[in-house]
Design an enzyme around this catalytic site. Structure first.
Site, mmCIF file in Angstrom:
data_model
loop_
_atom_site.group_PDB
_atom_site.id
_atom_site.type_symbol
_atom_site.label_atom_id
_atom_site.label_comp_id
_atom_site.label_asym_id
_atom_site.label_seq_id
_atom_site.Cartn_x
_atom_site.Cartn_y
_atom_site.Cartn_z
ATOM 1 N N CYS A 108 -63.859 -37.552 -13.367
ATOM 2 C CA CYS A 108 -64.028 -37.063 -14.619
ATOM 3 C C CYS A 108 -64.532 -38.395 -15.379
ATOM 4 O O CYS A 108 -63.758 -39.043 -15.545
ATOM 5 C CB CYS A 108 -62.899 -36.660 -15.157
ATOM 6 N N CYS A 111 -62.379 -38.464 -18.676
ATOM 7 C CA CYS A 111 -61.168 -38.965 -18.938
ATOM 8 C C CYS A 111 -60.365 -38.754 -17.687
ATOM 9 O O CYS A 111 -60.476 -39.383 -16.824
ATOM 10 C CB CYS A 111 -60.156 -38.143 -19.943
ATOM 11 N N CYS A 113 -60.035 -35.062 -16.068
ATOM 12 C CA CYS A 113 -60.144 -33.672 -15.803
ATOM 13 C C CYS A 113 -60.124 -33.450 -14.031
ATOM 14 O O CYS A 113 -60.800 -34.446 -13.444
ATOM 15 C CB CYS A 113 -61.190 -32.963 -16.229
HETATM 16 FE FE FE Z 1 -61.361 -35.448 -18.131
#
Ligand code: FE
Length: 206
Positions: A108, A111, A113
């Site tokens: 990700c 961030c 995920c």
């Molecule tokens: Fe994320």
């Protein structure tokens, strides 16, 4: 700091970050308005922390042994996981299959995920800026640092997760596992195999 303060765990005090403050504010508001209770929040957190990659490993082992399930999984990961009682509401799970020609890895870039319902909480390195930025630019080098050397003739595909779309790598079943049952197969499917930074090894189960 006094011993009494340390006994109460106050030695851990750090100022809250912006997002931590948002989380606390929202949670307290929901409790105050009677939408959830503190006990429900704690129970959900305990449940999330206790979850490991076992569910993902069972899904992979089923796909290795049941071609019909594998086809359904690749077609619609969210719906296929419902067959295991795994509820992934509001999330689209995309399962990407490793083949002799293609190796997949997930990240990700924004961030952290991650398919938590299948793998539990993400490891710290998955959330690190180092992994998130480098695996996109130089995946082969990053995988080599994990001890995974992907031959030059194998294409690398890096999949960037989002808040509502999560990826799971379906690794290749090792040839030495002919005749194995699902439970035995699941034992060699590690978290890292389903992120794509490792591949299943038969010796892992011995
Ligand atoms: Fe994320």
């Amino acid at each position: 700091m006094s011993d009494a303060a340390e006994d109460k765990g106050l030695g851990d005090y750090r100022p809250l970050s912006y997002f931590q403050l948002m989380e606390v504010s929202l949670r307290e508001l929901l409790v105050e308005k009677g939408i959830v209770t503190d006990a429900q929040v704690q129970a959900t957190l305990e449940d999330m922390r206790a979850r490991g990659p076992e569910a993902g490993a069972r899904v992979v082992a089923r796909a290795w042994t049941d071609p019909g399930f594998k086809a359904r999984l690749l077609e619609n990961g969210t719906r296929a996981c419902e067959e295991f009682g795994l509820d992934v509401p509001a999330l689209r799970l995309v399962v990407v299959e490793n083949t002799p020609q293609v190796h997949n890895v997930i990240v990700c870039t924004l961030c952290s995920c991650y398919p938590r319902m299948l793998l539990g909480l993400p490891p710290d390195w998955y959330k690190s800026g180092n992994y998130r930025s480098r695996v996109v630019r130089e995946p082969r080098a990053v995988l080599a640092e994990f001890g995974l050397r992907v031959p030059d003739h194998v294409s690398l595909r890096v999949h960037d997760s989002t808040a509502d779309m999560r990826y799971l790598v379906l690794p290749m079943r090792p040839a030495q596992t002919a005749g194995w049952g699902e439970a035995q197969l699941a034992q060699i499917v590690t978290r890292d195999c389903m992120i794509g930074v490792a591949v299943p090894k038969v010796s892992d189960s011995l």
